[in-house]
Design an enzyme around this catalytic site. Structure first.
Site, PDB file in Angstrom:
ATOM      1  N   ARG A  93       0.958  -1.432  -0.026  1.00 45.98           N
ATOM      2  CA  ARG A  93      -0.040   0.260   0.043  1.00 45.98           C
ATOM      3  C   ARG A  93       0.877   1.046  -0.121  1.00 45.98           C
ATOM      4  O   ARG A  93       1.648   1.579   0.808  1.00 45.98           O
ATOM      5  CB  ARG A  93      -0.919   0.195   1.343  1.00 45.98           C
ATOM      6  CG  ARG A  93      -1.713   1.300   1.298  1.00 45.98           C
ATOM      7  CD  ARG A  93      -2.826   1.321   2.536  1.00 45.98           C
ATOM      8  NE  ARG A  93      -3.476   2.525   2.633  1.00 45.98           N
ATOM      9  CZ  ARG A  93      -3.743   3.253   3.565  1.00 45.98           C
ATOM     10  NH1 ARG A  93      -3.455   2.688   4.758  1.00 45.98           N
ATOM     11  NH2 ARG A  93      -4.292   4.398   3.850  1.00 45.98           N
TER      12      ARG A  93
ATOM     13  N   HIS B  96      -2.539  10.763   1.185  1.00 49.55           N
ATOM     14  CA  HIS B  96      -2.304  10.524   2.451  1.00 49.55           C
ATOM     15  C   HIS B  96      -1.490  11.796   3.279  1.00 49.55           C
ATOM     16  O   HIS B  96      -0.291  11.621   3.531  1.00 49.55           O
ATOM     17  CB  HIS B  96      -1.304   9.236   2.780  1.00 49.55           C
ATOM     18  CG  HIS B  96      -1.205   8.573   3.724  1.00 49.55           C
ATOM     19  ND1 HIS B  96      -1.200   7.216   3.853  1.00 49.55           N
ATOM     20  CD2 HIS B  96      -0.852   8.960   5.028  1.00 49.55           C
ATOM     21  CE1 HIS B  96      -1.070   6.964   5.285  1.00 49.55           C
ATOM     22  NE2 HIS B  96      -0.697   7.965   5.956  1.00 49.55           N
TER      23      HIS B  96
ATOM     24  N   GLU C 142      -7.586   8.604   6.834  1.00 58.11           N
ATOM     25  CA  GLU C 142      -7.847   8.852   7.926  1.00 58.11           C
ATOM     26  C   GLU C 142      -8.342  10.519   7.988  1.00 58.11           C
ATOM     27  O   GLU C 142      -7.455  11.092   8.467  1.00 58.11           O
ATOM     28  CB  GLU C 142      -6.630   8.902   8.831  1.00 58.11           C
ATOM     29  CG  GLU C 142      -6.528   7.411   9.213  1.00 58.11           C
ATOM     30  CD  GLU C 142      -5.164   7.147  10.245  1.00 58.11           C
ATOM     31  OE1 GLU C 142      -5.188   6.108  10.721  1.00 58.11           O
ATOM     32  OE2 GLU C 142      -4.256   8.057  10.125  1.00 58.11           O
TER      33      GLU C 142
ATOM     34  N   ASN D  43      -7.937   1.145   9.830  1.00 55.82           N
ATOM     35  CA  ASN D  43      -6.552   1.419  10.370  1.00 55.82           C
ATOM     36  C   ASN D  43      -6.964   1.158  11.863  1.00 55.82           C
ATOM     37  O   ASN D  43      -7.778   2.093  12.452  1.00 55.82           O
ATOM     38  CB  ASN D  43      -6.326   2.882  10.191  1.00 55.82           C
ATOM     39  CG  ASN D  43      -5.790   3.044   8.518  1.00 55.82           C
ATOM     40  OD1 ASN D  43      -6.020   1.973   7.549  1.00 55.82           O
ATOM     41  ND2 ASN D  43      -5.381   4.244   8.244  1.00 55.82           N
TER      42      ASN D  43
ATOM     43  N   TYR E  35      -4.964   0.194  15.834  1.00 52.81           N
ATOM     44  CA  TYR E  35      -3.831   0.003  16.678  1.00 52.81           C
ATOM     45  C   TYR E  35      -3.978  -0.433  18.054  1.00 52.81           C
ATOM     46  O   TYR E  35      -3.472  -1.119  18.517  1.00 52.81           O
ATOM     47  CB  TYR E  35      -2.853   1.351  16.492  1.00 52.81           C
ATOM     48  CG  TYR E  35      -2.264   1.704  15.216  1.00 52.81           C
ATOM     49  CD1 TYR E  35      -1.038   0.851  14.784  1.00 52.81           C
ATOM     50  CD2 TYR E  35      -2.869   2.455  14.292  1.00 52.81           C
ATOM     51  CE1 TYR E  35      -0.421   1.391  13.455  1.00 52.81           C
ATOM     52  CE2 TYR E  35      -2.388   2.551  13.358  1.00 52.81           C
ATOM     53  CZ  TYR E  35      -1.416   2.153  12.716  1.00 52.81           C
ATOM     54  OH  TYR E  35      -0.665   2.634  11.442  1.00 52.81           O
TER      55      TYR E  35
ATOM     56  N   GLU F 129      -4.074  -0.677   8.271  1.00 55.27           N
ATOM     57  CA  GLU F 129      -2.808  -0.243   8.995  1.00 55.27           C
ATOM     58  C   GLU F 129      -2.905  -0.933  10.257  1.00 55.27           C
ATOM     59  O   GLU F 129      -3.987  -1.221  10.874  1.00 55.27           O
ATOM     60  CB  GLU F 129      -2.892   1.317   9.051  1.00 55.27           C
ATOM     61  CG  GLU F 129      -2.196   1.956   7.937  1.00 55.27           C
ATOM     62  CD  GLU F 129      -2.177   3.445   8.383  1.00 55.27           C
ATOM     63  OE1 GLU F 129      -1.937   3.671   9.645  1.00 55.27           O
ATOM     64  OE2 GLU F 129      -2.445   4.429   7.574  1.00 55.27           O
TER      65      GLU F 129
END
Length: 470
Positions: free
Chosen positions: A74, A118, A163, A298, A300, A355
């Site tokens: 990506r 991005h 995002e 995405n 985390y 992500e």
């Protein structure tokens, strides 16, 4: 085997974070080139001027990706590298770079997944109002057209925006990220609305002009909550919290995803934001509401939620000493089980984990290797939860590790190392970390190696002041 034979195993990076060459070959500046020159904005005054020098070293980097067996990579396109002023005059050298990069990836049998935005917004368009300008959706559509016309004979996977919660919320409300503005909520929501229109127009352009069948998605932040227990009450509470809109910030799933995927802003958001919500025409929502093929997730970290006495969500803290990454993000593998599940239920789309990873304390050891056992353990925990979700029927079709290599971490500069590959920023030497070799095995076994425990370093204990190996 839980992972399908066509499961996409990949890694990701973004143009500004790795390319460098910030003003070479007629490239125009971005808002990040602007912000890094403002004193006090970036940790240790770092910049992305050189970063990982990927612009000059892309062949070496792609060969390295091939050695790891990546199925997909990506990447993002730098808008001002191909359109120095954001519109009109095309920079042939910039387009040629991405042409060569795509060919290099395909030569290694790596599928390019192209992210169109991005965060490196053209500085010249920022001077014209940026996302606040009602022409900004058209600017983005014209840029999309240029890239699709050039690359869609080889690229089939497209991501429009990465995002929006960050580039709008942190870029226009709190000011930590480029362009570093601290606007009122009315202006912030207007900028966000224009970015959603840009997404919709971009989807239309890809659909109408792609030379090969296009699979289109986007990659917002996944605001992550999971139930404390598997009780129906806690699950309902976590689902409710995951869809909530809270005033005075942009950290929401539904405010951003409901318009493009359901065709309207969430009622709670309209009530919470009130008069700050921009006035828009019905045709604008039709532009935003375009069918896409996958939801990029995405993710985390996350937080546990339980139901209170009335059944409402109550967000829970973490116990003392709970593990965290170098970024102080809590380790919460349960999030990648529940968040994709909640998103798939609401939006009826396949999920791609676009992500996931961690910042860790990595350096080259005296033996010349990078022993990042914590990253291997972290990824094992998270990927096992993804496997669990797939077993339970969640349609997760791919995983992209963030990131392929250490890079410029926005306002955090070079403080953090997220990569599978260590980068020495003085010499630009690349060193495969232990996690890179581990991930190569995960890919080659299609996830089966996740159930083999990796050797741990020797255990030690203190005995009379001496360290004794166990």
């Amino acid at each position: 085997m839980s992972f399908s034979t066509d499961f996409v195993w990949g890694a990701a990076a973004a143009a500004y974070q790795i390319e460098g060459a910030w003003n070479e070959d007629e490239k125009g500046p971005s808002v990040w080139d602007m912000l890094v020159r403002e004193p006090g904005k970036i940790w240790e005054s770092d910049t992305g001027d050189v970063a990982c020098d990927h612009y000059h070293r892309y062949r070496e980097d792609v060969a390295m990706m091939g050695q790891l067996g990546l199925k997909a990579y990506r990447l993002s396109i730098s808008w001002p590298r191909v359109l120095p002023n954001g519109t009109d005059a095309v920079n042939k050298a910039g387009l040629d770079f991405y042409d060569r990069l795509i060919d290099e990836l395909l030569g290694q049998n790596i599928d390019p997944w192209v992210t169109l935005f991005h965060w490196d917004y053209p500085y010249q368009l920022f001077l014209r109002g940026g996302w606040l300008n009602p022409e900004s959706p058209k600017w983005f559509a014209d840029y999309t057209r240029l890239i699709v016309d050039r690359l869609s004979d080889r690229v089939t996977h497209w991501i429009t925006l990465n995002e929006p919660q960050c580039f709008i919320g942190m870029g226009h409300l709190s000011g930590e990220h480029a362009p570093g503005l601290k606007l009122g909520m009315r202006e912030v929501l207007l900028a966000g609305h224009h970015s959603l229109m840009a997404h919709g127009l971009s989807v239309e352009v890809i659909r109408s002009r792609a030379k090969r069948k296009a699979l289109i998605g986007w990659a917002p932040v996944s605001i992550s909550f999971y139930p404390k227990t598997d009780s129906p009450a806690d699950i309902a509470a976590a689902r409710q919290r995951a869809t909530k809109v809270i005033g005075n910030n942009m950290w929401s799933n539904t405010w951003w995803a409901d318009p493009p995927l359901l065709g309207h802003y969430p009622e709670e958001g309209l009530r919470v934001y009130g008069k700050a919500v921009p006035k828009f025409k019905a045709d604008e929502m039709k532009i935003i509401h375009q069918p896409i093929d996958f939801y990029g997730c995405n993710i985390y970290s996350g937080a546990a939620v339980e139901a209170d006495e009335q059944g409402n969500p109550r967000e829970l803290g973490f116990p003392t000493g709970h593990p965290h990454t170098q970024f102080f993000w809590k380790v919460a593998p349960e999030a990648v089980y529940w968040v994709p599940k909640f998103l798939a239920e609401r939006y009826k789309l396949p999920i791609i984990i676009t992500e996931n990873g961690l910042s860790s304390h990595d350096w080259v050891s005296v033996d010349g290797h990078v022993h990042d056992h914590a990253r291997i353990d972290f990824l094992t925990r998270y990927l096992r939860q993804i496997e669990r979700a797939i077993k339970d029927g969640v349609d997760i079709r791919g995983y992209f590790h963030w990131s392929i290599m250490d890079n410029f971490e926005w306002a955090e500069g070079y403080k953090h190392r997220f990569g599978l590959v260590h980068v020495d920023y003085q010499t630009q030497r690349r060193t495969l970390k232990d996690s890179a070799l581990w991930y190569r095995d995960v890919i080659s076994t299609n996830g089966a190696s996740l159930h083999k425990l990796t050797p741990a370093p020797p255990r030690v204990s203190v005995l009379s002041g001496n360290l004794v190996a166990k």
